[in-house]
Scaffold this motif. Structure first.
Motif, mmCIF file in Angstrom:
data_model
loop_
_atom_site.group_PDB
_atom_site.id
_atom_site.type_symbol
_atom_site.label_atom_id
_atom_site.label_comp_id
_atom_site.label_asym_id
_atom_site.label_seq_id
_atom_site.Cartn_x
_atom_site.Cartn_y
_atom_site.Cartn_z
ATOM 1 N N LEU D 120 0.835 -1.210 0.000
ATOM 2 C CA LEU D 120 0.000 0.000 0.000
ATOM 3 C C LEU D 120 0.867 1.256 0.000
ATOM 4 C CD1 LEU D 120 -2.647 -1.249 2.582
ATOM 5 C CD2 LEU D 120 -3.120 -0.619 0.202
ATOM 6 N N THR D 121 1.927 1.200 0.764
ATOM 7 C CA THR D 121 2.816 2.354 0.827
ATOM 8 C C THR D 121 3.429 2.623 -0.539
ATOM 9 O OG1 THR D 121 3.357 1.697 3.068
ATOM 10 C CG2 THR D 121 4.748 3.386 2.056
ATOM 11 N N LEU D 122 3.819 1.542 -1.156
ATOM 12 C CA LEU D 122 4.452 1.664 -2.461
ATOM 13 C C LEU D 122 3.513 2.280 -3.492
ATOM 14 C CD1 LEU D 122 6.595 1.080 -4.553
ATOM 15 C CD2 LEU D 122 5.680 -1.245 -4.740
ATOM 16 N N VAL D 123 2.367 1.669 -3.618
ATOM 17 C CA VAL D 123 1.488 2.041 -4.719
ATOM 18 C C VAL D 123 0.641 3.270 -4.424
ATOM 19 C CG1 VAL D 123 -0.274 1.212 -6.286
ATOM 20 C CG2 VAL D 123 1.447 -0.362 -5.431
ATOM 21 N N PHE D 124 0.247 3.421 -3.211
ATOM 22 C CA PHE D 124 -0.655 4.527 -2.919
ATOM 23 C C PHE D 124 0.009 5.572 -2.050
ATOM 24 C CE2 PHE D 124 -3.482 0.717 -3.306
ATOM 25 C CZ PHE D 124 -3.799 0.957 -4.635
ATOM 26 N N GLU D 125 1.225 5.852 -2.417
ATOM 27 C CA GLU D 125 2.037 6.764 -1.640
ATOM 28 C C GLU D 125 1.336 8.083 -1.357
ATOM 29 O OE1 GLU D 125 6.442 6.910 -2.476
ATOM 30 O OE2 GLU D 125 5.841 8.986 -2.842
ATOM 31 N N ASP D 126 1.025 8.773 -2.414
ATOM 32 C CA ASP D 126 0.308 10.015 -2.168
ATOM 33 C C ASP D 126 -1.044 9.967 -2.880
ATOM 34 O OD1 ASP D 126 0.735 12.212 -4.747
ATOM 35 O OD2 ASP D 126 1.804 10.280 -4.700
ATOM 36 N N GLU D 127 -1.907 10.730 -2.322
ATOM 37 C CA GLU D 127 -3.287 10.658 -2.756
ATOM 38 C C GLU D 127 -3.456 10.966 -4.226
ATOM 39 O OE1 GLU D 127 -7.478 12.433 -2.056
ATOM 40 O OE2 GLU D 127 -5.997 13.303 -0.723
ATOM 41 N N THR D 129 -1.456 10.604 -6.721
ATOM 42 C CA THR D 129 -1.055 9.485 -7.563
ATOM 43 C C THR D 129 -2.101 8.372 -7.542
ATOM 44 O OG1 THR D 129 1.232 9.993 -6.980
ATOM 45 C CG2 THR D 129 0.805 7.867 -8.029
ATOM 46 N N THR D 130 -2.574 8.082 -6.369
ATOM 47 C CA THR D 130 -3.591 7.041 -6.247
ATOM 48 C C THR D 130 -4.796 7.364 -7.100
ATOM 49 O OG1 THR D 130 -2.895 6.845 -3.952
ATOM 50 C CG2 THR D 130 -4.922 5.725 -4.589
ATOM 51 N N ARG D 131 -5.277 8.553 -6.909
ATOM 52 C CA ARG D 131 -6.427 9.013 -7.700
ATOM 53 C C ARG D 131 -6.142 8.857 -9.185
ATOM 54 N NH1 ARG D 131 -8.735 12.529 -3.993
ATOM 55 N NH2 ARG D 131 -10.920 13.012 -4.455
ATOM 56 N N LEU D 132 -4.983 9.279 -9.570
ATOM 57 C CA LEU D 132 -4.638 9.224 -10.984
ATOM 58 C C LEU D 132 -4.730 7.801 -11.503
ATOM 59 C CD1 LEU D 132 -3.491 10.952 -13.357
ATOM 60 C CD2 LEU D 132 -1.280 9.958 -12.803
ATOM 61 N N ILE D 133 -4.107 6.898 -10.788
ATOM 62 C CA ILE D 133 -4.062 5.513 -11.247
ATOM 63 C C ILE D 133 -5.431 4.854 -11.211
ATOM 64 C CG2 ILE D 133 -3.136 3.234 -10.750
ATOM 65 C CD1 ILE D 133 -0.707 4.572 -9.577
ATOM 66 N N LEU D 134 -6.138 5.070 -10.125
ATOM 67 C CA LEU D 134 -7.387 4.333 -9.942
ATOM 68 C C LEU D 134 -8.584 4.978 -10.610
ATOM 69 C CD1 LEU D 134 -7.169 3.041 -6.277
ATOM 70 C CD2 LEU D 134 -6.403 1.986 -8.391
ATOM 71 N N ARG D 135 -8.509 6.242 -10.839
ATOM 72 C CA ARG D 135 -9.686 6.907 -11.378
ATOM 73 C C ARG D 135 -9.380 7.732 -12.617
ATOM 74 N NH1 ARG D 135 -13.299 4.793 -9.264
ATOM 75 N NH2 ARG D 135 -14.392 5.153 -7.287
ATOM 76 N N ALA D 136 -8.520 8.687 -12.431
ATOM 77 C CA ALA D 136 -8.401 9.756 -13.423
ATOM 78 C C ALA D 136 -7.978 9.264 -14.799
ATOM 79 C CB ALA D 136 -7.428 10.811 -12.926
ATOM 80 N N GLY D 142 -6.089 4.234 -25.509
ATOM 81 C CA GLY D 142 -5.559 2.877 -25.604
ATOM 82 C C GLY D 142 -4.153 2.758 -25.033
ATOM 83 N N VAL D 143 -3.293 3.646 -25.450
ATOM 84 C CA VAL D 143 -1.906 3.608 -24.996
ATOM 85 C C VAL D 143 -1.839 3.709 -23.471
ATOM 86 C CG1 VAL D 143 0.311 4.785 -25.048
ATOM 87 C CG2 VAL D 143 -1.065 4.638 -27.124
ATOM 88 N N VAL D 144 -2.596 4.617 -22.946
ATOM 89 C CA VAL D 144 -2.611 4.814 -21.504
ATOM 90 C C VAL D 144 -3.103 3.557 -20.801
ATOM 91 C CG1 VAL D 144 -3.746 6.060 -19.634
ATOM 92 C CG2 VAL D 144 -2.868 7.298 -21.623
ATOM 93 N N ASP D 145 -4.182 2.996 -21.325
ATOM 94 C CA ASP D 145 -4.715 1.787 -20.707
ATOM 95 C C ASP D 145 -3.664 0.690 -20.704
ATOM 96 O OD1 ASP D 145 -7.095 2.816 -20.003
ATOM 97 O OD2 ASP D 145 -8.222 2.048 -21.714
ATOM 98 N N GLU D 146 -2.908 0.634 -21.764
ATOM 99 C CA GLU D 146 -1.878 -0.383 -21.838
ATOM 100 C C GLU D 146 -0.848 -0.173 -20.734
ATOM 101 O OE1 GLU D 146 1.001 -1.145 -25.245
ATOM 102 O OE2 GLU D 146 1.532 -1.842 -23.222
ATOM 103 N N LEU D 147 -0.460 1.064 -20.567
ATOM 104 C CA LEU D 147 0.503 1.398 -19.520
ATOM 105 C C LEU D 147 -0.030 1.021 -18.147
ATOM 106 C CD1 LEU D 147 2.344 4.782 -20.046
ATOM 107 C CD2 LEU D 147 3.150 2.835 -18.710
ATOM 108 N N LEU D 148 -1.284 1.370 -17.930
ATOM 109 C CA LEU D 148 -1.894 1.022 -16.652
ATOM 110 C C LEU D 148 -1.891 -0.491 -16.476
ATOM 111 C CD1 LEU D 148 -4.906 3.501 -16.543
ATOM 112 C CD2 LEU D 148 -2.919 3.465 -15.029
ATOM 113 N N GLY D 149 -2.140 -1.178 -17.583
ATOM 114 C CA GLY D 149 -2.121 -2.641 -17.538
ATOM 115 C C GLY D 149 -0.733 -3.137 -17.119
#
Lengths: 223, 223, 223, 223
Positions: D120-127, D129-136, D142-149
Motif C-alpha cells: 500500500l505504501t508503495l502504490v498509494f504513496e500520495d493521494e 497518484t492514487t487518484r490518478l491511477i485508480l480513477r483519473a 488505448g496507450v494509456v490503458d496499456e501502460l496502466l495494464g
DNA sequence: CATGAATGAGCTTTCATTCAT
DNA sequence: CATGAATGAAAGCTCATTCAT
C-alpha cells in the motif's frame, strides 16, 4: 401557460385529438401565433411554442401554412387588409366651422386630437398586434419587412391625404407633407412603445391630446 | 465580400495566417460584425459570416468574445459609451439674443435646427451604426433590448434637459417634457429610417431644418 | 458495423426512414449506445457513432435523450434498477445442515461458491454491461460517478447483509463486515476485468469456486 | 486556485515570464498535471488548466510534451519506473521463525500485514497518484490503458512472487497464485477507493491489518 | 526559453420541416 | 383532419495544437 395547463389538466398521458373545421383551425393557429410572436418575438418563438398553445401536433400546423414565415405573413396580411379597409371606409374628413365663441385654433386642435385617436385606435387596437408590428416582426425576414413597409406606407399615406385636405382647407399651413406625416407616425409609435415596453395599458386619449397640441402649435412660446 | 475576394485572389485553398495585436484584432472583429449585422440583421448573420469578413478562423472570434451575443453587446456598449460621452461633453445650450432685425421666433427655430443637427450627427453618425441600432439589433435578445433601452433613455433624457432649460429661458412653452422628447426622437428615427431603407444618404441638414420648423411652430396656420 | 452494412448494401446514398414506436426506438438507441460505450468508452463515443449503429439521424436521438450523458445515465439507471430488483427478490439465504459424511467446512464453501455465482451472474450478466460499469463509464461525469457509486453501494450492502446473517448463523466468524464485503467486490471485479481486457469469456463457475475457497479459508496453511 | 491567486497577486495585467531550466520546467508541468488530472480527471482537464497552474502559456507546454496524452504517459511512466525500482529493491522476503510462545499462525498474519503495508505504501504513496491511477487515467486512451495494464502486471507479479516463495516455505497452502494475487490487488484497490472517494485520509495500517486477517484465515469460523 | 495569437477539426445541439400512418 | 416519429442542414462552440516572434 400555467393557466392553460390548469384549464386542461391531463391525466398523465391524455392525448386527446381535437377536430376543427379547416377555417377554424387556421384561425386558432393564427391567434396562438400572434400571442407567441408578440410575447417572445418571432425568432425566439418556435413552431413548437405555437402548436403547444394551440394544443395541436407540430405537423398539423404545416397543413395550414407552408412555413413559419408563412404564419407571420398571414398574420400581417390580416392586419394589413384590416387597416386598408379601415382607411378606405374611414369618416370623410369634415371640419365643421368652429362653434361661435370657441377660437378657431382650439377647434382645430380638438379636431387633430380626434384624428389621432382614430389613428391610434386603428393601428394599435390590441396590445398583441401592436407588439407584433412594432417589435416582434422586425428583422424577421425580407418579405416580412416589405410587408411591414407596405403597412407603414398605407398608414402614412392616409395621414398625408388628410394633411393635404387640411392644407386646402386653409387649416394647416403649407408644409412638406410626406415628411410631416412620417414624423407623426414615428413620434406616436415611439410613445406607444414606451407603454408597451413598460407593460402599461395604452392611454390613447391622453396620447392623442398631447400629440395634437404639440403638433398643432409647436413648442415655442407665442411671441 | 466579392470585392475583397477579387482584391485577394488566392488559388483554391491558400490559408495564410495574419497576426494582429489582441486589441487590433478585437477592433477589427467588431468592425466586421457591425458591417455584417447592419447588412443582414443579427439573426441572419452567422459567426462564420463575421469571420469570413475578418479573414479569420471561427475559433479566433471566440478568443475575444464569449458569444455571438457578446459581440453585439460589445458593439452596443461601444456606441452607448460614445453617446454618453458626447452627451456629457456637448456644448452648453446657449441661446444668444436674437440679432436685431431678426424676429425672435425665427431665431429660435434656427436654434432648434442646430440642436437637431447635433442630435442627428451624434446618433446617426454612420449608416451602419444607425442600421444596427434601429433595425438589426431589435429583438435579438433580452440583454440587448435592455441595452438599447438604456441608449434610448440617455438620448431622450438629454433632449428633456434641453427642453427644460429652454422652458426656463422662456423660449419654449410649458409642456409635457418626457412626452415631447420621446415624440421628437421617434419622429426623427422614422424619418431617418426611410433614408436607410431606401438606401439613400442621410441629409441631416434638411431633416433638421424641417423638424425644427414642424416642432417649433406646429402645423396649424397662424390665426 | 461492417456486418450490418454488408447485410444492407445500399447504393451510395439510399436513406430510407425507418419507423418505430417511441418506446422501441428508445430501447434500440440504448442498446446501440451500450454497445458503443462498452466498445470504445464513453468519451471516445460520439453521438454520431450511436446513431450510425441505430441507423437513425442524429437529431432523432435528441428526441429521446437530452444529452449524450443522459443516454449513459438512462443506461445505468436501467442496470441499477435491475440490480435493485434482483437483490430484493433474491433467494433467501438458507444454509441447510450439511449432509452427513460431508464436513461442515466444505459445505460452507460450497455455499459461498453458490453465492458468488449468484453475485457474478447478477452483476456481470453480459459482457457489454460489465465493460460499461467497470471501464467505459468511469470518469464520465459527476452525475454518472454518483450513479456508479450508488450501484456499488447496493451491491456491497447486499453482500454485507448476507455476511451478517452468516455470522448470526455461526458459519462466519466475527469480522468487519463493510470492509470484507467491499474487499470481495473489489477482488471479484479485478478478476473479472482480466477476462474482459483479454477479451476472454467469463468463466463464472471457476471464478466463484476459487473465490469461495480463498475467502472461505484464507491462504495460510492449516497449522 | 484561489490560494494560487493569492500567492501571486498580479497588478491588473502583470504578465511576468518566469524562466526555468528545461528539466525543472518539465518537472513542474508534470506536478501540475498530476494535480489537475487527479482532481478533475483526464478528460475534464484541459491543457489550459495545467498551464494555468504552472503559470505558463499554453504553447510552452508543447515544448516539453508532444501531446496532452504525452503528459499523462510521462506521468504514468514515472510512476511505473518508480514502482519497478521499488519492487526490484524491496526487502528480501524473510520470515523469521516465530518467537516462542507466539503461535505460528499469528506470526504469519503479522507478516502478511507487513507485506500489505509495504504494498500500500508503495502504490498509494500520495493521494494524487492514487487518484490518478485508480480513477483519473481510466478510459483516457488505448496507450494509456496499456501502460496502466503494465503497471498492474508489475504489481501483481510482485505479489505472485511473494506468494510462491511463501508456498515454498510452507507458510501458504497451494493455490492459484495469479488468481489470488489479482484478487488481493482488486480488494485493496476497492477499499482504498472508498477512502479516496469519501476524501478521507488513507489509514494504511488498519487496512493492512484487516486484509491480512481476512486473507490469512478466511471468513469461516474455525471448525 | 517562452508565449500570444490563430486555427482546424470535430462535436453537440437545435429547429423547421417531412413522411407514413 | 391530425399527428408521432424522423431528419437534414446548419449553427454555435470547444479544444488541442501550431505558428511567428
Amino acid at each position: 401557460m400555467s393557466v392553460l395547463e390548469e384549464a386542461a389538466p391531463r391525466s398523465s398521458k391524455t392525448k386527446k385529438r381535437t377536430y376543427k373545421s379547416a377555417e377554424a383551425r387556421r384561425q386558432q393557429i393564427l391567434e396562438c401565433a400572434l400571442e407567441a410572436f408578440s410575447e417572445r418575438g418571432y425568432h425566439a418563438t418556435s413552431i413548437g411554442d405555437i402548436c403547444e398553445r394551440a394544443r395541436i401536433g407540430r405537423a398539423t400546423l404545416y397543413q395550414y401554412f407552408t412555413d413559419k414565415r408563412d404564419v407571420l405573413v398571414a398574420l400581417l396580411e390580416g392586419i394589413y387588409s384590416k387597416v386598408v379597409t379601415a382607411v378606405e371606409h374611414r369618416q370623410r374628413l369634415t371640419l365643421d366651422r368652429p362653434p361661435k365663441g370657441k377660437p378657431a385654433r382650439e377647434h382645430s386642435i380638438e379636431f387633430m386630437r380626434a384624428r389621432f385617436v382614430a389613428f391610434l385606435t386603428l393601428v394599435f387596437e390590441d396590445e398583441a398586434t401592436t407588439r407584433l408590428i412594432l417589435r416582434a416582426a422586425r428583422g424577421a425576414d425580407g418579405v416580412v419587412d416589405e410587408l411591414l413597409g407596405r403597412l407603414d406606407a398605407v398608414v402614412i399615406e392616409s395621414i398625408e391625404q388628410e394633411l393635404r385636405l387640411a392644407i386646402q382647407a386653409g387649416i394647416v399651413r403649407e408644409l412638406d407633407v410626406p415628411f410631416v406625416a412620417r414624423f407623426f407616425v414615428g413620434g406616436l409609435e415611439k410613445v406607444v412603445l414606451r407603454a408597451i415596453d413598460e407593460e402599461r395599458p395604452l392611454d390613447i386619449q391622453q396620447i392623442a391630446e398631447q400629440a395634437a397640441l404639440l403638433e398643432g402649435i409647436g413648442i415655442l412660446t407665442a411671441t
